[in-house]
Design a protein around this motif. Structure first.
Motif, PDB file in Angstrom:
ATOM      1  N   GLY A  17       0.800  -1.219   0.000  1.00 54.97           N
ATOM      2  CA  GLY A  17       0.000   0.000   0.000  1.00 54.97           C
ATOM      3  C   GLY A  17       0.831   1.266   0.000  1.00 54.97           C
ATOM      4  O   GLY A  17       0.303   2.367  -0.143  1.00 54.97           O
ATOM      5  N   LYS A  28       3.394   4.205  -1.257  1.00 60.21           N
ATOM      6  CA  LYS A  28       3.550   4.898  -2.527  1.00 60.21           C
ATOM      7  C   LYS A  28       4.866   4.489  -3.183  1.00 60.21           C
ATOM      8  O   LYS A  28       5.813   4.102  -2.522  1.00 60.21           O
ATOM      9  CB  LYS A  28       3.528   6.411  -2.306  1.00 60.21           C
ATOM     10  CG  LYS A  28       2.174   6.932  -1.836  1.00 60.21           C
ATOM     11  CD  LYS A  28       2.192   8.437  -1.696  1.00 60.21           C
ATOM     12  CE  LYS A  28       0.821   8.958  -1.264  1.00 60.21           C
ATOM     13  NZ  LYS A  28       0.821  10.427  -1.112  1.00 60.21           N
ATOM     14  N   ARG A  81      -0.724  -2.790  -4.312  1.00 61.71           N
ATOM     15  CA  ARG A  81      -2.125  -3.196  -4.139  1.00 61.71           C
ATOM     16  C   ARG A  81      -3.100  -2.066  -4.428  1.00 61.71           C
ATOM     17  O   ARG A  81      -4.298  -2.263  -4.423  1.00 61.71           O
ATOM     18  CB  ARG A  81      -2.345  -3.722  -2.716  1.00 61.71           C
ATOM     19  CG  ARG A  81      -1.650  -5.057  -2.459  1.00 61.71           C
ATOM     20  CD  ARG A  81      -2.077  -5.656  -1.139  1.00 61.71           C
ATOM     21  NE  ARG A  81      -1.413  -6.919  -0.870  1.00 61.71           N
ATOM     22  CZ  ARG A  81      -1.793  -8.097  -1.356  1.00 61.71           C
ATOM     23  NH1 ARG A  81      -2.832  -8.165  -2.148  1.00 61.71           N
ATOM     24  NH2 ARG A  81      -1.124  -9.196  -1.056  1.00 61.71           N
ATOM     25  N   GLN A  82      -2.585  -0.878  -4.662  1.00 61.81           N
ATOM     26  CA  GLN A  82      -3.444   0.241  -5.024  1.00 61.81           C
ATOM     27  C   GLN A  82      -3.366   0.452  -6.535  1.00 61.81           C
ATOM     28  O   GLN A  82      -2.273   0.535  -7.107  1.00 61.81           O
ATOM     29  CB  GLN A  82      -3.017   1.511  -4.279  1.00 61.81           C
ATOM     30  CG  GLN A  82      -3.191   1.398  -2.770  1.00 61.81           C
ATOM     31  CD  GLN A  82      -2.789   2.662  -2.047  1.00 61.81           C
ATOM     32  OE1 GLN A  82      -2.133   3.520  -2.611  1.00 61.81           O
ATOM     33  NE2 GLN A  82      -3.183   2.777  -0.786  1.00 61.81           N
ATOM     34  N   TRP A 101      -3.800   2.870  -8.681  1.00 61.76           N
ATOM     35  CA  TRP A 101      -3.075   3.979  -9.288  1.00 61.76           C
ATOM     36  C   TRP A 101      -1.569   3.821  -9.143  1.00 61.76           C
ATOM     37  O   TRP A 101      -0.815   4.216 -10.038  1.00 61.76           O
ATOM     38  CB  TRP A 101      -3.549   5.307  -8.680  1.00 61.76           C
ATOM     39  CG  TRP A 101      -5.014   5.532  -8.886  1.00 61.76           C
ATOM     40  CD1 TRP A 101      -5.987   5.626  -7.930  1.00 61.76           C
ATOM     41  CD2 TRP A 101      -5.692   5.645 -10.142  1.00 61.76           C
ATOM     42  NE1 TRP A 101      -7.217   5.785  -8.513  1.00 61.76           N
ATOM     43  CE2 TRP A 101      -7.066   5.802  -9.864  1.00 61.76           C
ATOM     44  CE3 TRP A 101      -5.261   5.628 -11.469  1.00 61.76           C
ATOM     45  CZ2 TRP A 101      -8.013   5.948 -10.864  1.00 61.76           C
ATOM     46  CZ3 TRP A 101      -6.209   5.772 -12.479  1.00 61.76           C
ATOM     47  CH2 TRP A 101      -7.567   5.924 -12.162  1.00 61.76           C
ATOM     48  N   GLU A 102      -1.122   3.233  -8.046  1.00 60.46           N
ATOM     49  CA  GLU A 102       0.304   3.013  -7.872  1.00 60.46           C
ATOM     50  C   GLU A 102       0.819   1.965  -8.865  1.00 60.46           C
ATOM     51  O   GLU A 102       1.905   2.099  -9.427  1.00 60.46           O
ATOM     52  CB  GLU A 102       0.602   2.561  -6.434  1.00 60.46           C
ATOM     53  CG  GLU A 102       0.400   3.635  -5.387  1.00 60.46           C
ATOM     54  CD  GLU A 102       1.349   4.809  -5.559  1.00 60.46           C
ATOM     55  OE1 GLU A 102       2.493   4.602  -6.008  1.00 60.46           O
ATOM     56  OE2 GLU A 102       0.941   5.943  -5.261  1.00 60.46           O
ATOM     57  N   GLU A 107      -7.000  -4.488  -4.619  1.00 61.25           N
ATOM     58  CA  GLU A 107      -7.296  -3.406  -3.688  1.00 61.25           C
ATOM     59  C   GLU A 107      -8.543  -3.726  -2.863  1.00 61.25           C
ATOM     60  O   GLU A 107      -8.598  -3.454  -1.659  1.00 61.25           O
ATOM     61  CB  GLU A 107      -7.502  -2.100  -4.459  1.00 61.25           C
ATOM     62  CG  GLU A 107      -7.638  -0.881  -3.554  1.00 61.25           C
ATOM     63  CD  GLU A 107      -7.539   0.424  -4.317  1.00 61.25           C
ATOM     64  OE1 GLU A 107      -8.146   1.405  -3.859  1.00 61.25           O
ATOM     65  OE2 GLU A 107      -6.846   0.466  -5.353  1.00 61.25           O
ATOM     66  N   ARG A 157      -7.629  -6.126  -0.147  1.00 57.24           N
ATOM     67  CA  ARG A 157      -6.929  -5.451   0.954  1.00 57.24           C
ATOM     68  C   ARG A 157      -7.933  -4.736   1.862  1.00 57.24           C
ATOM     69  O   ARG A 157      -7.819  -4.757   3.092  1.00 57.24           O
ATOM     70  CB  ARG A 157      -5.923  -4.450   0.383  1.00 57.24           C
ATOM     71  CG  ARG A 157      -5.035  -3.795   1.441  1.00 57.24           C
ATOM     72  CD  ARG A 157      -3.883  -3.065   0.781  1.00 57.24           C
ATOM     73  NE  ARG A 157      -4.340  -1.991  -0.072  1.00 57.24           N
ATOM     74  CZ  ARG A 157      -4.594  -0.759   0.352  1.00 57.24           C
ATOM     75  NH1 ARG A 157      -4.431  -0.460   1.624  1.00 57.24           N
ATOM     76  NH2 ARG A 157      -4.999   0.169  -0.484  1.00 57.24           N
ATOM     77  N   GLU A 158      -8.925  -4.100   1.261  1.00 59.07           N
ATOM     78  CA  GLU A 158      -9.948  -3.408   2.046  1.00 59.07           C
ATOM     79  C   GLU A 158     -10.799  -4.405   2.833  1.00 59.07           C
ATOM     80  O   GLU A 158     -11.191  -4.136   3.976  1.00 59.07           O
ATOM     81  CB  GLU A 158     -10.824  -2.559   1.125  1.00 59.07           C
ATOM     82  CG  GLU A 158     -10.091  -1.366   0.524  1.00 59.07           C
ATOM     83  CD  GLU A 158     -10.974  -0.547  -0.394  1.00 59.07           C
ATOM     84  OE1 GLU A 158     -12.156  -0.936  -0.588  1.00 59.07           O
ATOM     85  OE2 GLU A 158     -10.500   0.481  -0.912  1.00 59.07           O
TER      86      GLU A 158
END
Length: 209
Positions: A48, A50, A81-82, A84-85, A132, A135-136
């Motif tokens: 997670g 950046k 896991r994000q 946009w990253e 993602e 993960r949430e």
């Protein structure tokens, strides 16, 4: 022989997890597909985080760019896991003409002719979204279990006295602090002091070095 580098990552900074399996799988893939693994990059840091905070990933990307090497990754979630990253890392690779292969998903950014696969962005977006959401969901389950435990009278958090003071940390990581003060890089300090890169990053941050 074609060049390749391996990028591996686990989230835990302790000893419970390691990157051995990822490296072994990617080494076997490289050998069976005619690639010479010239560098291996391992990182213990949350997916997670950046991109800018992931020192080893940045070093891997830079090396692959300079040496025209394929980056081998065990699965998409190792890159992040994000969504946009992940997409930012992929765009970075595409803009630099660096190919990346994801073993679990069995796809690369470029085809055999060196062209970007048309479905890459859509495929990665879908997989990244699923990662993602997972993960949430994990975070939700952990928080739900914690709330239930509190409601049942379970005391949460560390035991009294288990948190190290700054003075204690300065004593324990004196060798790391000395290395950083001498101008050594985070990666070099980790090697010299036999600690993880994430530990060096934490010490650097806590002691404003």
């Amino acid at each position: 022989m074609k060049k390749a580098v391996i990028y591996s990552r686990v989230s835990s900074v302790g000893e419970r997890q390691n990157t051995d399996r990822q490296i072994s799988d990617m080494t076997a893939y490289a050998e069976s597909n005619g690639y010479d693994v010239v560098q291996v990059y391992s990182e213990k840091i949350s997916g997670g985080k950046k991109n800018a905070e992931r020192v080893v990933l940045q070093e891997c990307l830079e090396y692959a760019r300079a040496n025209k090497a394929l980056i081998l990754v065990s699965e998409l979630s190792r890159v992040g896991r994000q969504i946009w990253e992940v997409l930012e890392t992929v765009k970075n690779c595409i803009d630099s003409n660096v190919n990346m292969y994801f073993h679990k998903e069995n796809f690369s950014l470029f085809d055999e002719k060196g062209k970007v696969l048309a479905t890459t962005a859509i495929y990665i977006s879908c997989l990244g979204f699923c990662a993602e959401m997972e993960r949430e969901n994990i975070a939700y389950r952990l928080n739900s279990g914690r709330d239930l435990a509190k409601a049942n009278g379970v005391k949460m958090g560390r035991k009294v006295g288990s948190v190290k003071s700054k003075e204690k940390k300065a004593e324990e990581y004196a060798h790391v602090i000395r290395s950083l003060k001498k101008g050594k890089s985070i990666r070099d300090t980790a090697k010299l002091c036999d600690v993880s890169i994430s530990t060096v990053q934490r010490v650097k941050r806590e002691f404003a070095l």
